[in-house]
Design a protein around this motif. Structure first.
Motif, PDB file in Angstrom:
ATOM      1  N   GLY A 130      35.102  40.362  60.090  1.00 15.59           N
ATOM      2  CA  GLY A 130      36.181  40.175  59.417  1.00 15.59           C
ATOM      3  C   GLY A 130      37.026  40.970  58.854  1.00 15.59           C
ATOM      4  O   GLY A 130      36.438  41.941  58.337  1.00 15.59           O
ATOM      5  N   PHE A 131      38.315  40.804  58.813  1.00 17.18           N
ATOM      6  CA  PHE A 131      39.180  41.905  57.817  1.00 17.18           C
ATOM      7  C   PHE A 131      40.398  40.989  57.628  1.00 17.18           C
ATOM      8  O   PHE A 131      40.971  40.150  58.259  1.00 17.18           O
ATOM      9  CB  PHE A 131      39.600  42.972  58.751  1.00 17.18           C
ATOM     10  CG  PHE A 131      40.526  42.834  60.050  1.00 17.18           C
ATOM     11  CD1 PHE A 131      42.036  42.931  59.675  1.00 17.18           C
ATOM     12  CD2 PHE A 131      39.723  42.747  61.194  1.00 17.18           C
ATOM     13  CE1 PHE A 131      42.480  42.724  60.758  1.00 17.18           C
ATOM     14  CE2 PHE A 131      40.608  42.604  62.201  1.00 17.18           C
ATOM     15  CZ  PHE A 131      41.908  42.482  62.262  1.00 17.18           C
ATOM     16  N   ARG A 135      42.500  37.693  66.129  1.00 17.01           N
ATOM     17  CA  ARG A 135      41.381  37.628  67.006  1.00 17.01           C
ATOM     18  C   ARG A 135      40.512  36.532  66.945  1.00 17.01           C
ATOM     19  O   ARG A 135      39.553  36.562  67.129  1.00 17.01           O
ATOM     20  CB  ARG A 135      40.634  39.035  66.856  1.00 17.01           C
ATOM     21  CG  ARG A 135      41.543  40.349  67.212  1.00 17.01           C
ATOM     22  CD  ARG A 135      40.662  41.619  66.961  1.00 17.01           C
ATOM     23  NE  ARG A 135      41.315  42.868  67.648  1.00 17.01           N
ATOM     24  CZ  ARG A 135      42.333  43.512  66.895  1.00 17.01           C
ATOM     25  NH1 ARG A 135      42.597  42.934  65.489  1.00 17.01           N
ATOM     26  NH2 ARG A 135      42.878  44.570  67.151  1.00 17.01           N
ATOM     27  N   SER A 148      43.389  47.311  63.509  1.00 20.81           N
ATOM     28  CA  SER A 148      44.557  47.356  64.318  1.00 20.81           C
ATOM     29  C   SER A 148      45.568  48.113  63.652  1.00 20.81           C
ATOM     30  O   SER A 148      45.427  48.481  62.322  1.00 20.81           O
ATOM     31  CB  SER A 148      45.121  45.890  64.497  1.00 20.81           C
ATOM     32  OG  SER A 148      45.501  45.273  63.249  1.00 20.81           O
ATOM     33  N   ASP A 152      45.786  39.868  59.843  1.00 19.67           N
ATOM     34  CA  ASP A 152      44.595  39.679  59.614  1.00 19.67           C
ATOM     35  C   ASP A 152      43.725  39.239  60.942  1.00 19.67           C
ATOM     36  O   ASP A 152      44.474  39.336  62.059  1.00 19.67           O
ATOM     37  CB  ASP A 152      44.575  38.299  58.853  1.00 19.67           C
ATOM     38  CG  ASP A 152      45.363  38.329  57.616  1.00 19.67           C
ATOM     39  OD1 ASP A 152      45.325  39.585  57.029  1.00 19.67           O
ATOM     40  OD2 ASP A 152      46.162  37.544  57.182  1.00 19.67           O
ATOM     41  N   ASP A 153      42.443  38.908  60.842  1.00 26.79           N
ATOM     42  CA  ASP A 153      41.657  38.910  61.862  1.00 26.79           C
ATOM     43  C   ASP A 153      41.902  37.604  62.542  1.00 26.79           C
ATOM     44  O   ASP A 153      41.221  37.246  63.771  1.00 26.79           O
ATOM     45  CB  ASP A 153      40.118  38.777  61.502  1.00 26.79           C
ATOM     46  CG  ASP A 153      39.705  37.650  60.316  1.00 26.79           C
ATOM     47  OD1 ASP A 153      40.444  36.897  60.352  1.00 26.79           O
ATOM     48  OD2 ASP A 153      38.707  37.892  59.893  1.00 26.79           O
ATOM     49  N   SER A 204      40.122  34.938  58.173  1.00 28.74           N
ATOM     50  CA  SER A 204      40.587  35.493  56.956  1.00 28.74           C
ATOM     51  C   SER A 204      42.232  35.679  56.984  1.00 28.74           C
ATOM     52  O   SER A 204      42.887  35.331  57.923  1.00 28.74           O
ATOM     53  CB  SER A 204      40.010  37.168  57.033  1.00 28.74           C
ATOM     54  OG  SER A 204      38.991  37.057  57.157  1.00 28.74           O
ATOM     55  N   CYS A 220      33.623  46.822  62.691  1.00 30.33           N
ATOM     56  CA  CYS A 220      34.977  46.628  61.929  1.00 30.33           C
ATOM     57  C   CYS A 220      35.928  46.808  63.121  1.00 30.33           C
ATOM     58  O   CYS A 220      36.063  47.903  63.929  1.00 30.33           O
ATOM     59  CB  CYS A 220      35.409  47.265  60.805  1.00 30.33           C
ATOM     60  SG  CYS A 220      34.320  47.029  59.551  1.00 30.33           S
ATOM     61  N   ARG A 240      37.937  44.539  53.966  1.00 28.58           N
ATOM     62  CA  ARG A 240      36.958  44.093  55.169  1.00 28.58           C
ATOM     63  C   ARG A 240      35.474  44.188  54.553  1.00 28.58           C
ATOM     64  O   ARG A 240      35.128  44.521  53.302  1.00 28.58           O
ATOM     65  CB  ARG A 240      36.952  45.215  56.228  1.00 28.58           C
ATOM     66  CG  ARG A 240      36.901  46.538  55.846  1.00 28.58           C
ATOM     67  CD  ARG A 240      37.202  47.437  56.906  1.00 28.58           C
ATOM     68  NE  ARG A 240      36.839  48.950  56.597  1.00 28.58           N
ATOM     69  CZ  ARG A 240      37.490  49.844  57.402  1.00 28.58           C
ATOM     70  NH1 ARG A 240      38.057  49.770  58.450  1.00 28.58           N
ATOM     71  NH2 ARG A 240      37.404  51.452  56.858  1.00 28.58           N
ATOM     72  N   GLY A 281      39.765  35.018  63.852  1.00 31.66           N
ATOM     73  CA  GLY A 281      39.090  35.010  62.784  1.00 31.66           C
ATOM     74  C   GLY A 281      39.755  33.739  61.708  1.00 31.66           C
ATOM     75  O   GLY A 281      40.556  33.243  62.096  1.00 31.66           O
ATOM     76  N   LEU A 307      33.703  35.699  63.127  1.00 30.09           N
ATOM     77  CA  LEU A 307      33.831  36.617  63.872  1.00 30.09           C
ATOM     78  C   LEU A 307      32.521  37.621  64.065  1.00 30.09           C
ATOM     79  O   LEU A 307      32.423  38.392  64.448  1.00 30.09           O
ATOM     80  CB  LEU A 307      35.088  37.697  63.758  1.00 30.09           C
ATOM     81  CG  LEU A 307      36.336  37.135  64.032  1.00 30.09           C
ATOM     82  CD1 LEU A 307      37.242  38.063  63.743  1.00 30.09           C
ATOM     83  CD2 LEU A 307      36.587  36.628  65.533  1.00 30.09           C
TER      84      LEU A 307
END
Length: 287
Positions: free
Chosen positions: A60-61, A28, A287, A24-25, A32, A284, A189, A30, A56
């Protein structure tokens, strides 16, 4: 018509929660979060969670991916992936395949590599805004068939996968190595573009609908999947020539176990949206 089918997850190869892990984000900064909940009684796996698009700044994702980094799948003898979906919420999801997993960076974080993506929606009542075309062979013309049990079959031909790097299309990518697939993922996402829509409501015949989805999505999401399998189909005789409103654009076909460059039909409207889509997809981080 399906001539051969190999169940990767579900079906004759039971779902195991330990085979999947969250990506998930949050890695980084985030907020989510995603889960994959296996229900042995119904032989299904539920991909669900919450997508946050504020922390973010809209990028987000939330995703679940196969946990192993050492296993390889040789699917060169098949024509694509079939998702048997029991239910969806009408939101857009992304199915992702990788044929390479790079070693971690000095900080221990996994490095981003090339992803091969296909976007779809199951259930819900909306189809997005505007008219667009699905990517690759099958795209808009492919039928999403619903069985008597209520299962929607989402067909993802190798030709429908698009190479991306950090959310941006990468047209100069090496071909997908079908003999050495390393990872499968399901992602939620914010942004989207041309997608294939299956079963807009419970009374739908589940024929696919071409739709360009340029809006945003956030909050809770849920997709219940019965199985993910590799499928070989009998080839259809003949192909339809492009209409006057269509042009030829690069796509991918299977050649010697690798997905290699060929061409596809794309509507004029999609060409006009290309610059916008590249900008949007770049927001987006995948990864």
């Amino acid at each position: 018509m399906i001539t051969s089918q190999l169940f990767l997850f579900g079906g004759t190869s039971a779902w195991t929660a330990a085979d999947w892990t969250a990506s998930d984000d949050r890695v980084r900064g985030g907020s989510s979060q995603s889960y994959l909940t296996v229900k042995p009684a119904s032989s299904t796996a539920r991909f669900h969670g919450t997508l946050d698009i504020t922390t973010l700044g809209g990028a987000g994702f939330a995703s679940q991916r196969t946990a192993t980094s050492s296993r390889e799948w040789d699917l060169s003898g098949y024509d694509g992936i079939m998702l048997d979906v029991e239910s969806g919420d009408g939101k857009m999801y992304t199915f992702i395949v990788k044929d390479e997993i790079l070693p971690p960076s000095e900080g221990g974080r996994e490095q981003a590599g090339i992803s091969w993506e296909y976007e779809f929606r199951v259930g819900g009542k909306g189809v997005g805004q505007g008219d667009g075309a699905g990517r690759g062979e099958g795209g808009c013309e492919e039928k999403g068939k619903r069985e008597g049990t209520g299962v929607t079959k989402v067909w993802i031909p190798w030709t429908g996968l698009k190479a991306t790097y950090r959310g941006r299309e990468k047209k100069d990518s090496p071909p997908l190595d079908l003999k050495n697939l390393r990872r499968f993922s399901l992602m939620m996402r914010r942004y989207g573009y041309a997608v294939t829509v299956y079963g807009q409501d419970k009374d739908s015949t589940a024929d696919s609908v071409c739709a360009s989805f340029f809006g945003t999505q956030e909050g809770h999401f849920s997709l219940v999947v019965k199985s993910i399998s590799a499928v070989k189909k009998t080839k259809e005789k003949g192909t339809q020539a492009p209409t006057s409103k269509e042009t030829i654009q690069d796509s991918y076909s299977v050649d010697g176990g690798r997905a290699t460059s060929t061409s596809q039909r794309v509507s004029g409207d999609d060409q006009q949206n290309t610059g916008f889509l590249n900008w949007v997809s770049g927001m987006c981080i995948v990864s």
